[in-house]
Design a protein around this motif. Structure first.
Motif, PDB file in Angstrom:
ATOM      1  N   GLY A 474       1.310 -14.930 -51.044  1.00  0.00           N
ATOM      2  CA  GLY A 474       1.840 -13.864 -50.198  1.00  0.00           C
ATOM      3  C   GLY A 474       1.479 -13.969 -48.734  1.00  0.00           C
ATOM      4  N   GLY A 475       1.393 -12.786 -48.087  1.00  0.00           N
ATOM      5  CA  GLY A 475       1.113 -12.720 -46.662  1.00  0.00           C
ATOM      6  C   GLY A 475      -0.216 -13.316 -46.235  1.00  0.00           C
ATOM      7  N   PRO A 476      -1.315 -13.065 -46.971  1.00  0.00           N
ATOM      8  CA  PRO A 476      -2.587 -13.675 -46.554  1.00  0.00           C
ATOM      9  C   PRO A 476      -2.510 -15.192 -46.454  1.00  0.00           C
ATOM     10  CG  PRO A 476      -3.008 -11.913 -48.111  1.00  0.00           C
ATOM     11  CD  PRO A 476      -1.506 -12.081 -48.043  1.00  0.00           C
ATOM     12  N   ARG A 477      -1.769 -15.830 -47.348  1.00  0.00           N
ATOM     13  CA  ARG A 477      -1.660 -17.291 -47.298  1.00  0.00           C
ATOM     14  C   ARG A 477      -0.703 -17.740 -46.197  1.00  0.00           C
ATOM     15  NH1 ARG A 477       1.098 -20.112 -52.313  1.00  0.00           N
ATOM     16  NH2 ARG A 477       2.915 -19.133 -51.344  1.00  0.00           N
ATOM     17  N   GLU A 478       0.434 -17.054 -46.044  1.00  0.00           N
ATOM     18  CA  GLU A 478       1.471 -17.535 -45.135  1.00  0.00           C
ATOM     19  C   GLU A 478       1.295 -17.099 -43.693  1.00  0.00           C
ATOM     20  OE1 GLU A 478       5.451 -17.033 -46.563  1.00  0.00           O
ATOM     21  OE2 GLU A 478       4.899 -17.424 -48.640  1.00  0.00           O
ATOM     22  N   ASP A 479       0.657 -15.927 -43.462  1.00  0.00           N
ATOM     23  CA  ASP A 479       0.613 -15.385 -42.109  1.00  0.00           C
ATOM     24  C   ASP A 479      -0.790 -15.173 -41.543  1.00  0.00           C
ATOM     25  OD1 ASP A 479       3.428 -15.107 -41.764  1.00  0.00           O
ATOM     26  OD2 ASP A 479       3.396 -13.317 -43.025  1.00  0.00           O
ATOM     27  N   ILE A 480      -1.775 -14.914 -42.384  1.00  0.00           N
ATOM     28  CA  ILE A 480      -3.060 -14.425 -41.867  1.00  0.00           C
ATOM     29  C   ILE A 480      -4.178 -15.459 -41.932  1.00  0.00           C
ATOM     30  CG2 ILE A 480      -4.755 -12.560 -41.978  1.00  0.00           C
ATOM     31  CD1 ILE A 480      -2.643 -10.839 -43.368  1.00  0.00           C
ATOM     32  N   VAL A 482      -4.816 -18.567 -41.951  1.00  0.00           N
ATOM     33  CA  VAL A 482      -4.181 -19.855 -41.697  1.00  0.00           C
ATOM     34  C   VAL A 482      -4.953 -20.584 -40.597  1.00  0.00           C
ATOM     35  CG1 VAL A 482      -1.892 -19.084 -42.403  1.00  0.00           C
ATOM     36  CG2 VAL A 482      -2.590 -18.798 -40.021  1.00  0.00           C
ATOM     37  N   ASP A 483      -4.791 -21.873 -40.575  1.00  0.00           N
ATOM     38  CA  ASP A 483      -5.406 -22.698 -39.538  1.00  0.00           C
ATOM     39  C   ASP A 483      -4.417 -22.811 -38.382  1.00  0.00           C
ATOM     40  OD1 ASP A 483      -6.505 -24.642 -37.907  1.00  0.00           O
ATOM     41  OD2 ASP A 483      -7.127 -25.935 -39.556  1.00  0.00           O
ATOM     42  N   LEU A 484      -4.776 -22.253 -37.240  1.00  0.00           N
ATOM     43  CA  LEU A 484      -3.902 -22.261 -36.072  1.00  0.00           C
ATOM     44  C   LEU A 484      -4.165 -23.464 -35.169  1.00  0.00           C
ATOM     45  CD1 LEU A 484      -4.006 -18.455 -35.165  1.00  0.00           C
ATOM     46  CD2 LEU A 484      -2.239 -19.685 -36.425  1.00  0.00           C
ATOM     47  N   GLY A 485      -4.869 -24.441 -35.719  1.00  0.00           N
ATOM     48  CA  GLY A 485      -5.140 -25.650 -34.965  1.00  0.00           C
ATOM     49  C   GLY A 485      -6.577 -25.789 -34.534  1.00  0.00           C
ATOM     50  N   GLU A 486      -7.361 -24.717 -34.690  1.00  0.00           N
ATOM     51  CA  GLU A 486      -8.761 -24.743 -34.268  1.00  0.00           C
ATOM     52  C   GLU A 486      -9.719 -24.901 -35.442  1.00  0.00           C
ATOM     53  OE1 GLU A 486      -9.651 -24.759 -31.116  1.00  0.00           O
ATOM     54  OE2 GLU A 486      -7.559 -24.626 -30.486  1.00  0.00           O
ATOM     55  N   GLY A 487      -9.205 -24.732 -36.668  1.00  0.00           N
ATOM     56  CA  GLY A 487     -10.074 -24.811 -37.838  1.00  0.00           C
ATOM     57  C   GLY A 487      -9.821 -23.643 -38.773  1.00  0.00           C
ATOM     58  N   ALA A 488     -10.468 -23.652 -39.927  1.00  0.00           N
ATOM     59  CA  ALA A 488     -10.266 -22.627 -40.946  1.00  0.00           C
ATOM     60  C   ALA A 488     -10.747 -21.261 -40.459  1.00  0.00           C
ATOM     61  CB  ALA A 488     -10.994 -23.015 -42.222  1.00  0.00           C
ATOM     62  N   ARG A 522     -11.335 -13.825 -35.388  1.00  0.00           N
ATOM     63  CA  ARG A 522     -11.023 -12.753 -34.434  1.00  0.00           C
ATOM     64  C   ARG A 522      -9.869 -13.161 -33.522  1.00  0.00           C
ATOM     65  NH1 ARG A 522     -15.026  -8.896 -31.033  1.00  0.00           N
ATOM     66  NH2 ARG A 522     -14.725  -7.747 -32.954  1.00  0.00           N
ATOM     67  N   GLU A 523      -9.866 -14.390 -33.067  1.00  0.00           N
ATOM     68  CA  GLU A 523      -8.777 -14.865 -32.214  1.00  0.00           C
ATOM     69  C   GLU A 523      -7.456 -14.821 -32.978  1.00  0.00           C
ATOM     70  OE1 GLU A 523      -6.760 -16.018 -28.974  1.00  0.00           O
ATOM     71  OE2 GLU A 523      -8.899 -15.511 -29.046  1.00  0.00           O
ATOM     72  N   SER A 524      -7.477 -15.195 -34.247  1.00  0.00           N
ATOM     73  CA  SER A 524      -6.271 -15.160 -35.074  1.00  0.00           C
ATOM     74  C   SER A 524      -5.739 -13.742 -35.231  1.00  0.00           C
ATOM     75  CB  SER A 524      -6.579 -15.758 -36.446  1.00  0.00           C
ATOM     76  OG  SER A 524      -5.488 -15.604 -37.335  1.00  0.00           O
ATOM     77  N   ALA A 525      -6.646 -12.763 -35.335  1.00  0.00           N
ATOM     78  CA  ALA A 525      -6.248 -11.364 -35.563  1.00  0.00           C
ATOM     79  C   ALA A 525      -5.493 -10.767 -34.386  1.00  0.00           C
ATOM     80  CB  ALA A 525      -7.487 -10.519 -35.866  1.00  0.00           C
ATOM     81  N   ARG A 526      -5.630 -11.361 -33.213  1.00  0.00           N
ATOM     82  CA  ARG A 526      -4.967 -10.791 -32.031  1.00  0.00           C
ATOM     83  C   ARG A 526      -3.449 -10.896 -32.107  1.00  0.00           C
ATOM     84  NH1 ARG A 526      -9.713 -13.352 -28.627  1.00  0.00           N
ATOM     85  NH2 ARG A 526     -11.135 -11.562 -28.637  1.00  0.00           N
ATOM     86  N   ARG A 527      -2.950 -11.597 -33.114  1.00  0.00           N
ATOM     87  CA  ARG A 527      -1.487 -11.659 -33.311  1.00  0.00           C
ATOM     88  C   ARG A 527      -0.956 -10.384 -33.948  1.00  0.00           C
ATOM     89  NH1 ARG A 527      -0.562 -15.770 -37.374  1.00  0.00           N
ATOM     90  NH2 ARG A 527      -2.688 -15.347 -38.064  1.00  0.00           N
TER      91      ARG A 527
END
Length: 560
Positions: A474-480, A482-488, A522-527
């Motif tokens: 679901g959403g936790p796997r596809e959107d939240i 996730v590795d945005l290029g900086e690591g897990a 925390r950086e990921s959550a800013r989306r």
């Protein structure tokens, strides 16, 4: 020749009838429903005028007690100014632009006092609407008769930290909400609840016919019903979770037992009937979804399923394609309240936090069993045994006079049976300050629901710097997570063993890696900020307002 003409004439008549009868039937049914809609509108016109006049009086009383309509806390004014500047036609600072729309938006949310993520979306949507259209009235169709407007708005501020402008919020109390309860229908529950929603919608429209009708709870059948009764009333839907999805259909063949409550239920004669029934319902659900003017989904996962099921029934064009607007999460508020750095790491305890409503789909038993396995394995490990024993804290809202209370009781019994009750805490209906306090001191946040549509609590974990351990779906796997290029930014798991291992892995990370992962989270959550939700929500509702304006002008001409 004459004898041949009769069969030919008969065949032609049958062909013509086969085309005309369905169309004539459709036109007749449409005419009848439109007539019913006209009658409802005429019958409720007096209540509409009363609601508008009462709102205007409350506005004046509010202004006399305050310097101005306070639509938000001063601490977030800067964030909202950014939203205001991004919205076309908005004057800024909560002030309407020229020719501002003053209609009524009806929000269909019969369980608006439930205190879950869906309710956060509702009230954040109301707040964003108030910011953009300060004179518009937000009417909430609710079945919570035991809660006054003042108590409701106080709970919204306490639970979600969302402050609303009271004069323009109206609660319309439904008397038929029982028809939405799954417990009412032992068989054909999906269809029965959907048909039951038509009864509740009819109840709602007899209270007030809005200028815009928005379903924020997932009852798509009410949208189609509104379109038949009031063809010119624009409709919108914020879809948290499709009533039926392709994943549900696939789960019928699942033999692992990990794909929801109906995993493996497609076996035998009953399984065949269930499969046929679900396929037929999916087709019907797609048809009603085609009636929605503006479709909004809360995640990439939900959007994919809605496109698959509603897509064939929706007209071509960008405005007809569902858009993704992530649910609003108190990221900014949490960041202001909780610091995440190396110096605050000492405040973190060996605590696993699970914030979720106490409902069966949240799969609390999986977390309890995984936690029991973690404690059991730690007791066998000399290194782990020497450390402080981890704690598990379960925080969630409970719908009173519902199975939720019994469910919490059964979970407490399970914790006792697993011998973890001394290290497990249940907190029901915790206040926002209490949640912030636990987010500040916990180390790990978890979510065990299969195909969680989004996962607001997971974003809250990330914003607070917790290391997430979530279900790999679901959403936790596809959107939240996730590795945005900086690591897990966390861990994903599926089985009891995997969750226990992930808990152990998250708790055992070296301090430097913990701090780094918390910072990435925390950086990921800013989306997923409230401001981003508000900006995108306003863009979509603007489409409905533009559709509603000509109808309002037409009604004004008729009155004069």
């Amino acid at each position: 020749m004459l004898s041949m003409s009769k069969p030919i004439t008969t065949v032609i008549a049958l062909i013509v009838a086969s085309f005309l009868v369905p169309k004539l039937t459709s036109y007749f049914v449409g005419y009848v429903l439109c007539s019913v809609g006209w009658y409802i509108r005429a019958k409720t016109s007096g209540r509409r005028e009363l609601i508008i006049s009462r709102a205007r009086i409350e506005q004046e009383e509010w202004r006399s007690r305050h310097s101005g309509p306070s639509l938000g806390r001063s601490g977030e004014d800067e964030d909202w100014e950014k939203v205001d500047k991004l919205v076309l036609g908005f004057a800024g600072n909560g002030k309407p632009g020229e020719g501002e729309w003053e209609g009524i938006i009806g929000f269909f949310h019969p369980f608006c006092n439930a205190g879950g993520g869906g309710e956060r979306v509702l009230w954040a949507a109301v707040k964003a609407t108030q910011r953009r259209w300060p004179r518009a009235i937000c009417a909430i169709y609710t079945g919570d008769h035991d809660v006054t407007k003042a108590a409701m708005l106080e709970r919204v501020e306490t639970r979600f930290n969302i402050e609303l402008y009271p004069p323009n919020v109206v609660l319309l109390y439904l008397t038929t909400r029982k028809y939405l309860l799954g417990s009412t229908y032992p068989y054909l529950t999906l269809l029965a609840q959907s048909l039951g929603s038509l009864i509740v919608a009819y109840d709602a429209f007899n209270l007030l016919v809005p200028d815009i009708f928005i379903d924020t709870m997932g009852y798509a059948f009410t949208i189609a019903f509104s379109k038949f009764l009031f063809p010119l009333v624009p409709t919108g839907a914020y879809v948290h979770y499709p009533t039926i999805s392709t994943d549900m259909l696939e789960s019928l063949d699942d033999k692992t037992g990990l794909k929801g409550l109906n995993a493996g239920a497609g076996v035998g004669r009953k399984g065949y009937i269930k499969r046929w029934y679900w396929l037929a319902f999916a087709r019907l659900y797609g048809w009603v979804g085609g009636k929605v003017d503006v479709a909004i989904c809360n995640s990439s996962w939900t959007s994919g399923h809605i496109k698959a099921i509603w897509g064939p029934w929706r007209k071509k064009g960008d405005s007809k394609q569902p858009v993704v607007i992530f649910p609003p999460t108190a990221v900014s508020e949490i960041e202001r309240s909780i610091e995440v750095n190396a110096s605050t790491e000492q405040l973190r305890e060996r605590t696993i936090l699970y914030i979720a409503q106490f409902r069966p789909e949240k799969n609390h038993p999986l977390v309890l069993r995984a936690f029991a396995r973690l404690l059991s394995e730690n007791s066998k490990n000399p290194v782990s045994a020497a450390q402080s024993i981890p704690k598990l804290i379960l925080i969630g809202s409970v719908r009173h006079s519902s199975p939720d209370e019994t469910r919490v009781y059964n979970l407490r019994l399970l914790a006792r049976e697993l011998h973890i009750s001394d290290h497990t805490t249940f907190l029901c209906d915790a206040s926002w300050p209490a949640i912030i306090s636990h987010l500040r001191t916990a180390s790990v946040g978890t979510n065990a629901m299969w195909n969680e549509h989004f996962g607001i609590s997971v974003v809250e974990y990330q914003a607070a710097g917790l290391i997430s351990v979530v279900h790999n779906s679901g959403g936790p796997r596809e959107d939240i997570v996730v590795d945005l290029g900086e690591g897990a930014t966390g861990f994903r798991a599926t089985t009891e063993e995997e969750f226990a291992a992930a808990f152990q892995g998250a708790l055992a990370l070296p301090k430097e890696e913990k701090v780094a992962m918390r910072a990435r989270a925390r950086e990921s959550a800013r989306r997923f900020t409230e401001e981003e939700f508000a900006r995108r929500w306003i863009v979509e509702v603007e489409k409905l307002v533009m559709m509603a304006k000509p109808q309002a002008s037409r009604r004004n001409v008729i009155r004069t």
